[in-house]
Design a protein around this motif. Structure first.
Motif: not given
Lengths: 333, 333
Positions: A15, A19, A55-56, A58-59, A263, A300-301, A327-328
């Motif tokens: 990922s 990115f 992580s998890g 993001e952004p 997410g 995450l989701e 980026p975000s």
């Protein structure tokens, strides 16, 4: 587990690699050890800003690397702190001679590993200060934390401190304004669904079809209570009321209202929540001077949302409005 | 059904109201009939751009109203075309004397209702042209369509045509470049999970725990085939191969690569997909000159993704890079 991934052990590496390819105009990815850094780092004479964590989300944080925000982000494994080694490497990579600020969400592993990296950097002659964000009012201590957790307020700290560094503030000044934003920020979140850590393969907790976890952490860790699903306006008040009481925020205050998706929640639902949150604040004589609505610090989701309020002053507004090119988050340049 | 909503019949009205409050610096919301318009509309001498369609695909279209992109967006009920009446009102509101371009995704209801509105506007002396996007290679006709469906390419058409209008192109010129982008755009999507239309209360289709729908439409309508879950790289190729063959895209081409989430997919998964898509294109000698990764045209909380390729020329790149200032896409100003 249904995800768009290859081998679960490769999710972070792949990922971050994707990115880096997608945003090569703004960032560079270093892989040994792994961190993301501004394409133009180090910037001589500018305070460097480094954040990171599991992580998890993001952004957060790599999506905020660029002009006017972070100089580097250090991604750990999913929901796992990065080790001191990549934090140290990122710190060195952004040192332009004016010192480096670590922005650390208050989780035990993150705090320890950033501290160790800061000591190693100091031994190399780099002046490092740290700001630990702890804006979550839901629980006093948690599974991963002594004290309150760092959540949505972190995004606002990174933006405002990043603008202060960009205009040339000293390390002490950037640290002070980061502390001031954190001190004026309060957050709380809720979850409609759990999320699944790829290498675990199973949801991190279970919620019945009609249940909501109020005060959820960004790793799915427990909050204050589990309730039956309610209409959006009632859910908003379950988050906003404890936030308002905590600082407290009062009539005449000016605030930034940040409605964040976890997410998996569509923008439509976040705007429905924003609408009622803005109305509640309006009714209390609190002026929403700035806002942010979207998926900016996620799990995450997971379906759910968090609300963050930051009490603003003139300088914070000026720094919030300052140009940012990541980026975000980008505007004004 | 677990959503952050109040009464299902109010989702569009409340969400657009919240959107308008959050972005009052950029847009104005009109409620009778319902549409979203640039705060500074109409702009004398500038071609006006109007898009719209069923809600549930946010940030499309209202999130793209602002400088350098759309002048107005007309949201219908969830997954249901807006009627001619608000389309006509939006068309009149953005008419600055240089004509109005309708950007219409190819769904039967949208095409008919935009046509009717265009005829009524013409009767009022407003010159209207329409561009119908139809970039989805998955199926020839569909549940909602004669011919191919309009999907991700629409976002790119709106950005590039919006930049052309902003620099002062005539209605014929803006329409021509919109047609050119659409003609060079191809897309395909997949779903890991269905989505639930609020007033229906039940998922629009079912997928087993190990199944993926390849070629899904943005309303959850069927695609080409239902397969067992595969690794991300294989899934990417299932979308990218038919896209590449269709135009076809060839070695030496320059493209914009757009990896889009369907609403419930985390950014981490989209970057994993982007990584392999970029590698496949690289292997074929196709240069990824520009990219876009994120949730830009969605299907409520559906998990899944779509890939869009647009073959670029110098003018399209210049217009893509031009400043844009909308709630959900902004850079360069």
């Amino acid at each position: 587990m249904k995800k768009i991934i290859n081998d679960p052990k490769d999710v972070v590496g792949e990922s971050v690699d994707g990115f880096g390819r997608a945003h090569a105009d703004l960032v560079r990815v270093e892989t040994d050890p792994l961190y993301v850094v501004r394409a133009d780092a180090p910037i001589a004479g500018k305070v460097g800003l480094v954040s990171g964590g599991g992580s998890g989300h993001e952004p957060l944080h790599a999506g905020y690397v660029g002009f006017g925000m972070l100089d580097a982000a250090v991604p750990g494994a999913v929901f796992t702190s990065p080790t001191p080694d990549p934090i140290l490497a990122a710190t060195k990579a952004v040192d332009g001679g004016a010192g480096v600020l670590h922005i650390v969400k208050n989780y035990t592993g993150d705090v320890l590993n950033f501290e160790t990296a800061a000591e190693l950097a100091a031994a190399d002659g780099i002046e490092v200060k740290a700001v630990v964000t702890n804006d979550d009012v839901a629980v006093k201590d948690s599974l991963y934390t002594a004290g309150r957790r760092g959540v949505g307020g972190t995004v606002i700290v990174e933006k405002i401190a990043g603008a202060a560094a960009e205009r040339g503030d000293s390390l002490d000044e950037v640290a002070a304004i980061a502390e001031r934003v954190n001190a004026n920020a309060r957050s709380m979140g809720l979850a409609l669904t759990p999320c699944t850590v790829p290498h675990a393969g199973e949801p991190s907790f279970e919620l019945a079809d009609d249940e909501v976890e109020i005060g959820i952490g960004i790793h799915g860790e427990p909050g204050r209570e589990r309730i039956k699903l309610e209409p959006a306006d009632a859910l908003v008040e379950r988050l906003l009321d404890p936030i308002l009481e905590d600082l407290p925020y009062a009539s005449g205050d000016r605030v930034l209202l940040f409605v964040n998706g976890m997410g998996g929640t569509p923008l439509m639902e976040l705007y429905i929540a924003y609408r009622h949150a803005a109305a509640v604040l309006d009714g209390r004589g609190i002026a929403v001077e700035r806002d942010l609505v979207g998926n900016y610090i996620t799990s995450l989701e997971m379906q759910g949302m968090s609300i963050t309020l930051v009490k603003l002053d003139d300088e914070m507004i000026e720094l919030w409005d300052a140009p940012v090119q990541t980026p975000s988050l980008r505007w004004g340049r």
